[in-house]
Design a protein around this motif. Sequence first.
Motif, PDB file in Angstrom:
ATOM      1  N   GLU A  46       0.522  -1.420  -0.181  1.00  0.00           N
ATOM      2  CA  GLU A  46      -0.109   0.236   0.132  1.00  0.00           C
ATOM      3  C   GLU A  46       0.547   1.543   0.464  1.00  0.00           C
ATOM      4  O   GLU A  46       0.262   2.683   0.111  1.00  0.00           O
ATOM      5  N   GLU A  47       2.363   1.199  -0.414  1.00  0.00           N
ATOM      6  CA  GLU A  47       3.048   2.188   0.053  1.00  0.00           C
ATOM      7  C   GLU A  47       3.317   1.932  -1.095  1.00  0.00           C
ATOM      8  O   GLU A  47       4.812   3.013  -1.870  1.00  0.00           O
ATOM      9  N   ARG A  48       3.284   1.541  -2.286  1.00  0.00           N
ATOM     10  CA  ARG A  48       3.493   1.099  -3.583  1.00  0.00           C
ATOM     11  C   ARG A  48       2.496   1.756  -5.286  1.00  0.00           C
ATOM     12  O   ARG A  48       1.654   1.293  -4.687  1.00  0.00           O
ATOM     13  N   PHE A  49       3.109   2.745  -5.716  1.00  0.00           N
ATOM     14  CA  PHE A  49       2.050   2.875  -7.335  1.00  0.00           C
ATOM     15  C   PHE A  49       2.674   1.426  -7.894  1.00  0.00           C
ATOM     16  O   PHE A  49       3.918   1.325  -8.441  1.00  0.00           O
ATOM     17  N   ASN A  50       1.387   1.436  -8.884  1.00  0.00           N
ATOM     18  CA  ASN A  50       1.210   0.393  -9.616  1.00  0.00           C
ATOM     19  C   ASN A  50       2.228  -0.802  -9.901  1.00  0.00           C
ATOM     20  O   ASN A  50       3.011  -1.486 -10.135  1.00  0.00           O
ATOM     21  N   TYR A  51       1.712  -1.369  -8.219  1.00  0.00           N
ATOM     22  CA  TYR A  51       2.500  -2.958  -8.152  1.00  0.00           C
ATOM     23  C   TYR A  51       1.707  -3.874  -8.771  1.00  0.00           C
ATOM     24  O   TYR A  51       0.488  -3.617  -9.491  1.00  0.00           O
ATOM     25  N   GLU A  52       2.221  -5.029  -9.517  1.00  0.00           N
ATOM     26  CA  GLU A  52       0.951  -6.140  -9.933  1.00  0.00           C
ATOM     27  C   GLU A  52       0.351  -7.014  -8.852  1.00  0.00           C
ATOM     28  O   GLU A  52       1.238  -7.248  -7.799  1.00  0.00           O
ATOM     29  N   PRO A  53      -0.599  -7.901  -9.693  1.00  0.00           N
ATOM     30  CA  PRO A  53      -0.916  -8.864  -8.733  1.00  0.00           C
ATOM     31  C   PRO A  53       0.649  -9.970  -8.138  1.00  0.00           C
ATOM     32  O   PRO A  53       0.324 -10.430  -7.227  1.00  0.00           O
ATOM     33  N   ASP A  54       1.261 -10.332  -8.760  1.00  0.00           N
ATOM     34  CA  ASP A  54       2.292 -11.054  -8.809  1.00  0.00           C
ATOM     35  C   ASP A  54       2.990 -10.618  -7.948  1.00  0.00           C
ATOM     36  O   ASP A  54       3.245 -11.358  -6.654  1.00  0.00           O
TER      37      ASP A  54
END
Length: 181
Positions: A46-54
């Motif tokens: 929740e502290e990152r922009f644009n992470y992937e589901p994996d």
Amino acid sequence: MMNLFKIQNGWSVLAIILAWQIAGALFFAFGPYQAINEMTPDTIPEERFNYEPDELTSWLDSLGDSGRDLYQQFQLWDVVNAAVTAVALTIGLTFTLGRLFPADHYMHTFRQLPALVFVLELLENALLYFNASSFPDLVGGSIVPITTTLKLFFGFGTMLFFLATVVWLIVNYFRQRSTKG
């Protein structure tokens, strides 16, 4: 909302903002946040922009069972933090916008921003909680990164907007004092 505006003064708003900051500092210093950060070298999702589901799956896997349990506790605590943040920013924006614009001005609609961020935070917390509890299955896996990105965008935007209104209010205050004196 106007009654709330009428009973506020600058000192009470400052006290609320300071209490919000102290509560947040205590939450992140003494709540489960620190322990979770020590369990994994990666930044929490929740502290990152644009992470992937994996990436979420890998991160949850790196926590292990006890770490995921702790992460679920963190999500519950984070709801309280989000609620306190929403209340503090709503009061702050009500105060600043109430002094910068007439009561019927469209800028007062921006007082709704903290509520929008709170709803996004609740959705994100619920999804992350359920993902940690149902691991390795993902619940709404593709929605979580979008929710996080929107929360961060509107969250930072709301805080910057609030700071801008504070600066604008201070500048107006000193301009009015200089024209009187």
